[in-house]
Design a protein around this motif. Structure first.
Motif, PDB file in Angstrom:
ATOM      1  N   ASP A  95       0.842  -1.195   0.000  1.00 43.21           N
ATOM      2  CA  ASP A  95       0.000   0.000   0.000  1.00 43.21           C
ATOM      3  C   ASP A  95       0.880   1.248   0.000  1.00 43.21           C
ATOM      4  OD1 ASP A  95      -2.160  -1.649   0.055  1.00 43.21           O
ATOM      5  OD2 ASP A  95      -2.627  -1.347   2.177  1.00 43.21           O
ATOM      6  N   ALA A  96       0.527   2.196  -0.899  1.00 43.23           N
ATOM      7  CA  ALA A  96       1.343   3.398  -1.051  1.00 43.23           C
ATOM      8  C   ALA A  96       0.595   4.672  -0.722  1.00 43.23           C
ATOM      9  CB  ALA A  96       1.873   3.475  -2.490  1.00 43.23           C
ATOM     10  N   ALA A  97      -0.702   4.744  -1.065  1.00 48.33           N
ATOM     11  CA  ALA A  97      -1.449   5.985  -0.879  1.00 48.33           C
ATOM     12  C   ALA A  97      -2.935   5.689  -0.932  1.00 48.33           C
ATOM     13  CB  ALA A  97      -1.074   7.010  -1.956  1.00 48.33           C
ATOM     14  N   VAL A  98      -3.707   6.672  -0.500  1.00 51.46           N
ATOM     15  CA  VAL A  98      -5.161   6.619  -0.602  1.00 51.46           C
ATOM     16  C   VAL A  98      -5.600   7.622  -1.659  1.00 51.46           C
ATOM     17  CG1 VAL A  98      -7.314   7.153   0.597  1.00 51.46           C
ATOM     18  CG2 VAL A  98      -5.553   5.831   1.746  1.00 51.46           C
ATOM     19  N   LEU A  99      -6.593   7.233  -2.446  1.00 50.54           N
ATOM     20  CA  LEU A  99      -7.112   8.094  -3.513  1.00 50.54           C
ATOM     21  C   LEU A  99      -8.545   8.498  -3.191  1.00 50.54           C
ATOM     22  CD1 LEU A  99      -6.925   9.309  -6.436  1.00 50.54           C
ATOM     23  CD2 LEU A  99      -7.863   7.116  -7.219  1.00 50.54           C
ATOM     24  N   LEU A 100      -8.816   9.807  -3.193  1.00 50.44           N
ATOM     25  CA  LEU A 100     -10.159  10.338  -3.011  1.00 50.44           C
ATOM     26  C   LEU A 100     -10.492  11.253  -4.177  1.00 50.44           C
ATOM     27  CD1 LEU A 100      -8.921  10.083   0.076  1.00 50.44           C
ATOM     28  CD2 LEU A 100     -11.066  11.176   0.650  1.00 50.44           C
ATOM     29  N   VAL A 101     -11.785  11.566  -4.317  1.00 52.96           N
ATOM     30  CA  VAL A 101     -12.213  12.486  -5.358  1.00 52.96           C
ATOM     31  C   VAL A 101     -13.272  13.428  -4.796  1.00 52.96           C
ATOM     32  CG1 VAL A 101     -11.753  10.844  -7.224  1.00 52.96           C
ATOM     33  CG2 VAL A 101     -14.041  10.952  -6.205  1.00 52.96           C
ATOM     34  N   THR A 102     -13.469  14.523  -5.524  1.00 46.51           N
ATOM     35  CA  THR A 102     -14.613  15.400  -5.299  1.00 46.51           C
ATOM     36  C   THR A 102     -15.329  15.544  -6.634  1.00 46.51           C
ATOM     37  OG1 THR A 102     -13.559  17.509  -5.897  1.00 46.51           O
ATOM     38  CG2 THR A 102     -13.222  16.699  -3.645  1.00 46.51           C
ATOM     39  N   ALA A 103     -16.479  16.193  -6.611  1.00 49.80           N
ATOM     40  CA  ALA A 103     -17.103  16.556  -7.878  1.00 49.80           C
ATOM     41  C   ALA A 103     -16.180  17.509  -8.631  1.00 49.80           C
ATOM     42  CB  ALA A 103     -18.466  17.214  -7.623  1.00 49.80           C
ATOM     43  N   TRP A 104     -16.419  17.661  -9.915  1.00 47.98           N
ATOM     44  CA  TRP A 104     -15.536  18.447 -10.771  1.00 47.98           C
ATOM     45  C   TRP A 104     -15.377  19.876 -10.214  1.00 47.98           C
ATOM     46  CZ3 TRP A 104     -12.938  16.907 -15.220  1.00 47.98           C
ATOM     47  CH2 TRP A 104     -12.279  17.923 -15.917  1.00 47.98           C
ATOM     48  N   GLY A 105     -14.123  20.269 -10.003  1.00 49.00           N
ATOM     49  CA  GLY A 105     -13.828  21.599  -9.501  1.00 49.00           C
ATOM     50  C   GLY A 105     -14.116  21.794  -8.033  1.00 49.00           C
ATOM     51  N   GLY A 106     -14.413  20.721  -7.305  1.00 51.12           N
ATOM     52  CA  GLY A 106     -14.706  20.838  -5.884  1.00 51.12           C
ATOM     53  C   GLY A 106     -13.506  21.319  -5.087  1.00 51.12           C
ATOM     54  N   ASP A 107     -13.784  21.881  -3.934  1.00 54.19           N
ATOM     55  CA  ASP A 107     -12.733  22.403  -3.056  1.00 54.19           C
ATOM     56  C   ASP A 107     -12.044  21.235  -2.352  1.00 54.19           C
ATOM     57  OD1 ASP A 107     -11.079  23.789  -1.395  1.00 54.19           O
ATOM     58  OD2 ASP A 107     -12.665  24.637  -0.146  1.00 54.19           O
ATOM     59  N   ALA A 108     -10.817  20.970  -2.747  1.00 59.11           N
ATOM     60  CA  ALA A 108     -10.086  19.849  -2.154  1.00 59.11           C
ATOM     61  C   ALA A 108      -9.807  20.073  -0.678  1.00 59.11           C
ATOM     62  CB  ALA A 108      -8.782  19.621  -2.912  1.00 59.11           C
ATOM     63  N   THR A 109      -9.779  21.333  -0.231  1.00 57.83           N
ATOM     64  CA  THR A 109      -9.532  21.612   1.183  1.00 57.83           C
ATOM     65  C   THR A 109     -10.584  20.955   2.069  1.00 57.83           C
ATOM     66  OG1 THR A 109      -8.533  23.736   0.587  1.00 57.83           O
ATOM     67  CG2 THR A 109      -9.214  23.445   2.880  1.00 57.83           C
ATOM     68  N   ALA A 110     -11.823  20.930   1.580  1.00 57.21           N
ATOM     69  CA  ALA A 110     -12.902  20.334   2.356  1.00 57.21           C
ATOM     70  C   ALA A 110     -12.736  18.825   2.516  1.00 57.21           C
ATOM     71  CB  ALA A 110     -14.248  20.649   1.702  1.00 57.21           C
ATOM     72  N   ALA A 111     -11.914  18.220   1.656  1.00 56.52           N
ATOM     73  CA  ALA A 111     -11.709  16.769   1.725  1.00 56.52           C
ATOM     74  C   ALA A 111     -10.551  16.392   2.631  1.00 56.52           C
ATOM     75  CB  ALA A 111     -11.467  16.215   0.318  1.00 56.52           C
ATOM     76  N   TRP A 112      -9.897  17.394   3.261  1.00 57.85           N
ATOM     77  CA  TRP A 112      -8.706  17.097   4.050  1.00 57.85           C
ATOM     78  C   TRP A 112      -9.006  16.131   5.189  1.00 57.85           C
ATOM     79  CZ3 TRP A 112      -7.684  18.042   9.250  1.00 57.85           C
ATOM     80  CH2 TRP A 112      -6.368  17.824   9.657  1.00 57.85           C
ATOM     81  N   ARG A 113     -10.061  16.373   5.940  1.00 57.84           N
ATOM     82  CA  ARG A 113     -10.359  15.531   7.100  1.00 57.84           C
ATOM     83  C   ARG A 113     -10.615  14.085   6.675  1.00 57.84           C
ATOM     84  NH1 ARG A 113     -11.640  17.042  12.078  1.00 57.84           N
ATOM     85  NH2 ARG A 113     -11.960  19.188  11.376  1.00 57.84           N
ATOM     86  N   GLU A 114     -11.413  13.908   5.623  1.00 54.44           N
ATOM     87  CA  GLU A 114     -11.707  12.549   5.164  1.00 54.44           C
ATOM     88  C   GLU A 114     -10.454  11.882   4.615  1.00 54.44           C
ATOM     89  OE1 GLU A 114     -14.744  10.189   2.136  1.00 54.44           O
ATOM     90  OE2 GLU A 114     -14.685  12.384   2.157  1.00 54.44           O
ATOM     91  N   ALA A 115      -9.626  12.648   3.897  1.00 58.52           N
ATOM     92  CA  ALA A 115      -8.394  12.094   3.353  1.00 58.52           C
ATOM     93  C   ALA A 115      -7.482  11.588   4.466  1.00 58.52           C
ATOM     94  CB  ALA A 115      -7.680  13.147   2.515  1.00 58.52           C
TER      95      ALA A 115
END
Length: 313
Positions: A95-115
């Motif tokens: 295992d090297a990394a986890v991959l997450l996504v948002t909707a197109w153009g979504g604010d990646a900052t909001a995904a920090w906690r889940e990431a």
């Protein structure tokens, strides 16, 4: 400059100068052109068929997963009802990394906690978040800093140095080298580079301040007191530092050729470094300061004025 890369996780100066030398032979130099071609083909297809209406699931299926295949990862998809899928990326069975996504153009900052939560849950340090036009890297170990690095795909693929950094650090082979993954090493080397730059900057500011103050006193023997000359020297140095900071973080319109070639300190640097007594440097600094103070609107060039008294005439 590494155009297309933002965030403070990776040092752009180190990626441009020292890291390619210190990690030479490990950054996929022999496969870079083929990798860039494959990245270009992948991006051309996604840019032509997807846009702001693409959902997180669409971004995962048609942007993120194909990208991980280009980079050479194996992806184990995890899906929970009512939530966007995520994946654990592995290289060589590890295992090297986890991959997450948002909707197109979504604010990646909001995904920090889940990431970070997924990174800790799967026991990996790195979390990659794709929002369609860009990929953001989070550190799930040093969560206290919330630092990140973000690659904008269009500019990353177009820029030689940025594409080389992206390919060298994020392809699966970079997680299989002896010792820590190349991304870990690049972050550490960047920290060492920043510390060295900080020491050099401190010494350089002290030396420049003394030289400028001495020059002002000599040029205006009858009018300039040492205290006034010191104040004026501090203003000049702070202006230069401010402009260097703005240029390094793409806060000025580098994309416009007139500004890039005539109103940046980077454009003045070759003359300063290559000539003992370059002409026009003082006048150039004055012109840049006037533009920073007033701003301008000339054709497609828009330069907003900087607030505050630093650049006031």
């Amino acid at each position: 400059m590494l155009h297309g890369l933002s965030g403070s996780l990776l040092s752009r100066d180190a990626l441009r100068v020292s890291i390619p030398q210190l990690l030479r032979g490990l950054l996929g130099e022999e496969t870079l052109e083929d990798g860039r071609r494959r990245l270009r083909d992948w991006h051309r297809e996604t840019a032509a068929t997807l846009g702001p209406t693409a959902s997180a699931r669409t971004v995962f299926d048609r942007v993120a997963q194909p990208l991980t295949q280009v980079l050479g990862f194996d992806a184990a998809v995890h899906q929970r009802p009512g939530r966007a899928p995520h994946a654990v990326l592995s290289a060589g069975g590890r295992d090297a990394a986890v991959l997450l996504v948002t909707a197109w153009g979504g604010d990646a900052t909001a995904a920090w906690r889940e990431a970070v939560r997924h990174g800790i849950g799967h026991g990996v340090r790195w979390c990659l978040c794709v929002n369609g036009p860009a990929l953001r890297i989070f550190d799930a170990v040093r969560v206290y800093s919330r630092r990140y690095a973000e690659f904008a795909f269009a500019r990353t693929i177009a820029e030689d140095d940025t594409c080389a950094a992206f390919w060298g650090l994020l392809r699966a082979a970079g997680f299989l080298t002896p010792g820590p993954p190349l991304l870990d090493r690049a972050v550490e080397l960047g920290e060492q580079h920043r510390a060295a730059v900080g020491d050099s900057l401190r010494d350089g500011v002290h030396e420049a301040l003394a030289r400028l103050a001495h020059a002002f006193v000599r040029a205006h023997r009858r009018r300039a007191s040492p205290a006034a000359a010191l104040d004026e020297s501090l203003i000049v140095i702070y202006r230069i530092l401010f402009l260097l900071f703005a240029e390094a973080r793409d806060l000025v319109p580098h994309w416009h050729a007139t500004y890039r070639n005539a109103y940046t300190l980077e454009a003045m640097r070759p003359a300063i470094e290559g000539r003992a007594r370059p002409r026009g440097i003082w006048e150039g600094l004055q012109a840049i300061a006037r533009l920073a103070h007033r701003g301008c609107r000339a054709g497609s060039l828009r330069v907003p004025p900087f607030n505050g008294r630093l650049f006031s005439p």
